[in-house]
Scaffold this motif. Structure first.
Motif, PDB file in Angstrom:
ATOM      1  N   ASP A  41       0.828  -1.200   0.000  1.00  0.00           N
ATOM      2  CA  ASP A  41       0.000   0.000   0.000  1.00  0.00           C
ATOM      3  C   ASP A  41       0.862   1.249   0.000  1.00  0.00           C
ATOM      4  OD1 ASP A  41      -2.435  -1.075  -0.156  1.00  0.00           O
ATOM      5  OD2 ASP A  41      -3.100  -0.552   1.863  1.00  0.00           O
ATOM      6  N   LYS A  44       2.094   2.223  -3.428  1.00  0.00           N
ATOM      7  CA  LYS A  44       0.985   2.744  -4.251  1.00  0.00           C
ATOM      8  C   LYS A  44       0.570   4.138  -3.787  1.00  0.00           C
ATOM      9  CE  LYS A  44      -1.064  -1.657  -5.566  1.00  0.00           C
ATOM     10  NZ  LYS A  44      -2.137  -2.599  -5.226  1.00  0.00           N
ATOM     11  N   LYS A  45       0.488   4.293  -2.464  1.00  0.00           N
ATOM     12  CA  LYS A  45       0.100   5.588  -1.892  1.00  0.00           C
ATOM     13  C   LYS A  45       1.110   6.651  -2.282  1.00  0.00           C
ATOM     14  CE  LYS A  45      -1.856   3.926   2.410  1.00  0.00           C
ATOM     15  NZ  LYS A  45      -1.519   3.776   3.806  1.00  0.00           N
ATOM     16  N   LYS A  70      -8.128   4.117  -7.084  1.00  0.00           N
ATOM     17  CA  LYS A  70      -7.464   2.830  -6.823  1.00  0.00           C
ATOM     18  C   LYS A  70      -7.740   2.332  -5.397  1.00  0.00           C
ATOM     19  CE  LYS A  70      -3.827   3.788 -10.118  1.00  0.00           C
ATOM     20  NZ  LYS A  70      -2.503   4.347 -10.297  1.00  0.00           N
ATOM     21  N   GLY A  71      -8.931   2.611  -4.893  1.00  0.00           N
ATOM     22  CA  GLY A  71      -9.322   2.137  -3.556  1.00  0.00           C
ATOM     23  C   GLY A  71      -8.807   2.983  -2.404  1.00  0.00           C
ATOM     24  N   PHE A  72      -8.191   4.113  -2.699  1.00  0.00           N
ATOM     25  CA  PHE A  72      -7.660   4.969  -1.626  1.00  0.00           C
ATOM     26  C   PHE A  72      -8.559   6.178  -1.400  1.00  0.00           C
ATOM     27  CE2 PHE A  72      -3.712   2.973  -3.327  1.00  0.00           C
ATOM     28  CZ  PHE A  72      -3.346   2.298  -2.175  1.00  0.00           C
ATOM     29  N   SER A  84      -4.649   8.103   1.644  1.00  0.00           N
ATOM     30  CA  SER A  84      -4.707   7.139   2.754  1.00  0.00           C
ATOM     31  C   SER A  84      -5.612   5.964   2.411  1.00  0.00           C
ATOM     32  CB  SER A  84      -5.179   7.832   4.028  1.00  0.00           C
ATOM     33  OG  SER A  84      -6.272   8.654   3.752  1.00  0.00           O
ATOM     34  N   SER A  85      -5.418   4.867   3.153  1.00  0.00           N
ATOM     35  CA  SER A  85      -6.243   3.674   2.924  1.00  0.00           C
ATOM     36  C   SER A  85      -7.595   3.856   3.595  1.00  0.00           C
ATOM     37  CB  SER A  85      -5.571   2.443   3.511  1.00  0.00           C
ATOM     38  OG  SER A  85      -4.294   2.288   2.981  1.00  0.00           O
ATOM     39  N   LYS A  86      -8.599   3.137   3.070  1.00  0.00           N
ATOM     40  CA  LYS A  86      -9.937   3.230   3.662  1.00  0.00           C
ATOM     41  C   LYS A  86      -9.949   2.585   5.048  1.00  0.00           C
ATOM     42  CE  LYS A  86     -12.885   3.617  -0.327  1.00  0.00           C
ATOM     43  NZ  LYS A  86     -13.533   2.876  -1.390  1.00  0.00           N
ATOM     44  N   ASP A  87      -9.261   1.443   5.180  1.00  0.00           N
ATOM     45  CA  ASP A  87      -9.291   0.704   6.441  1.00  0.00           C
ATOM     46  C   ASP A  87      -8.292   1.217   7.472  1.00  0.00           C
ATOM     47  OD1 ASP A  87      -7.833  -0.216   4.260  1.00  0.00           O
ATOM     48  OD2 ASP A  87      -7.405  -2.147   5.181  1.00  0.00           O
ATOM     49  N   SER A  88      -7.042   1.448   7.053  1.00  0.00           N
ATOM     50  CA  SER A  88      -6.043   1.912   8.027  1.00  0.00           C
ATOM     51  C   SER A  88      -5.882   3.422   7.920  1.00  0.00           C
ATOM     52  CB  SER A  88      -4.706   1.207   7.793  1.00  0.00           C
ATOM     53  OG  SER A  88      -4.165   1.582   6.561  1.00  0.00           O
ATOM     54  N   GLY A  91      -1.616   7.591   6.268  1.00  0.00           N
ATOM     55  CA  GLY A  91      -1.605   8.033   4.872  1.00  0.00           C
ATOM     56  C   GLY A  91      -0.242   8.541   4.456  1.00  0.00           C
TER      57      GLY A  91
END
Lengths: 116, 158
Positions: A41, A44-45, A70-72, A84-88, A91
Motif C-alpha cells: 500500500d 501505491k500511496k 485505486k481504492g484509496f 490514505s487507505s480506507k481501512d487503516s 496516509g
C-alpha cells in the motif's frame, strides 16, 4: 535390538517432521511477507500522492483532474496531497508548491481535483 | 557413544536453523530495501518551478530587467519554503554576469560538491538555460539566463 532400532527410527522421523513443519511455516510467512511488500500500500500511496502533487503543480487555475482512486481516499489539506487507505488510518502526504485553492470531490471510484 | 551421537545431531540441527535464519533474513532485508525505495520526483518538480518562474516574468518573450531582479519575491502563484529549496538565476547584462537567488544557499554549495564527493542524502540540482530578450533602460538586449533549481526534500525522495 529391533525395538531399539524402531525407537530410534521413530525419533528421527519426529525430528524430520518437526523441522519440515517449521521450515514450511517460515517459508509460508516469507512468501506472505514478499507478496504483501510487492503489492504494498505504501508504494501505491506514495506513487499516487506524488503524481497528484505534480499534476497540481503543472496545472493552471480552472483545471479539473479526474483520476482513479485505486481504492484509496484522496484529500488535500494546506499545500499537501494526502493519500490514505480506507481501512487503516496512516496516509502518505506530498507537498505541492502552487498556491491555488485545491478541492477534492468524491465520485464513486474516481476523484475529481478542482484547481481554482 | 550415545552422548556423542546426540551432540552431533544437535549440532546438525543447530547448523540447519542457523542457515535457515540467514536465508530468511537475507530475503527479508533485500525485499524490504527494494520495495521501500522512494520515487524521486524532484527533477520534474524543478522543471515545473523553473518554467513557472520564467513564464511569470516573461511578457511576449521579453523579460523586464526589474522583473528579473525581483523574480523570487514576485508572487508567481508558487510558495517555496526556504529550507527545502534554493534557486539561483544568473544572466548576462551589459557584458557582466548578474545573479539573483532565493532560499538556503548551502544547498547550492552542495551541488558543486556533488561531483567531487559522494553524498548519500544529496539535494537534486537542476540547471536550465533560457535565451530571451531583456528589456532595460538601454533598450532590449538579447541575453541568456541560467536557472539553477535545487530541491532538498530528501526524506520523501531518497
Amino acid at each position: 535390538m529391533l525395538c531399539r532400532m524402531k525407537k530410534r527410527g521413530i525419533g528421527q522421523l519426529q525430528y524430520f517432521i518437526i523441522s519440515t513443519v517449521i521450515a514450511v511455516i517460515i517459508f509460508l510467512a516469507l512468501i506472505a511477507f514478499i507478496s504483501k511488500s510487492s503489492s504494498g500500500d505504501l508504494t501505491k500511496k506514495q506513487a499516487l500522492a506524488k503524481q497528484i502533487a505534480l499534476l497540481i503543480d503543472a496545472s493552471q487555475p480552472g483545471t479539473a483532474i479526474t483520476l482513479d482512486k485505486k481504492g484509496f481516499v484522496i484529500s488535500a489539506s494546506g499545500n499537501r496531497v494526502v493519500v490514505s487507505s480506507k481501512d487503516s488510518g496512516g496516509g502518505y502526504d506530498y507537498e505541492f508548491f502552487v498556491t491555488y485553492a485545491i478541492k477534492v470531490e468524491d465520485s464513486g471510484d474516481k476523484a475529481i481535483i478542482r484547481i481554482s | 557413544m550415545k552422548d556423542k551421537k546426540g551432540i552431533g545431531r544437535l549440532a546438525i540441527w543447530f547448523f540447519y536453523y542457523i542457515v535457515l535464519t540467514i536465508i530468511v533474513l537475507t530475503i527479508v532485508v533485500v525485499v524490504s530495501s527494494f520495495y521501500s525505495n522512494q520515487y524521486d520526483t524532484r527533477q520534474v518538480e524543478a522543471n515545473l518551478i523553473a518554467n513557472r518562474l520564467v513564464k511569470c516574468i516573461t511578457n511576449n518573450g521579453v523579460i523586464e530587467k526589474t522583473e528579473l531582479d525581483s523574480m523570487f519575491t514576485k508572487p508567481c502563484s508558487i510558495k517555496l519554503n526556504t529550507e527545502d529549496y534554493y534557486a539561483e538565476a544568473t544572466y548576462l547584462w551589459e557584458g557582466k554576469e548578474e545573479k539573483v537567488s532565493f532560499g538556503k544557499s548551502s544547498l547550492g554549495n552542495l551541488c558543486g560538491l556533488k561531483d567531487k564527493i559522494k553524498i548519500t542524502y544529496a539535494p537534486s540540482c537542476n540547471k536550465l538555460r533560457y535565451y530571451s530578450l531583456i528589456k532595460g533602460k538601454e533598450g532590449v538586449i538579447p541575453s541568456r539566463m541560467d536557472l539553477l533549481v535545487v530541491i532538498s526534500k530528501t526524506e520523501k525522495n531518497v
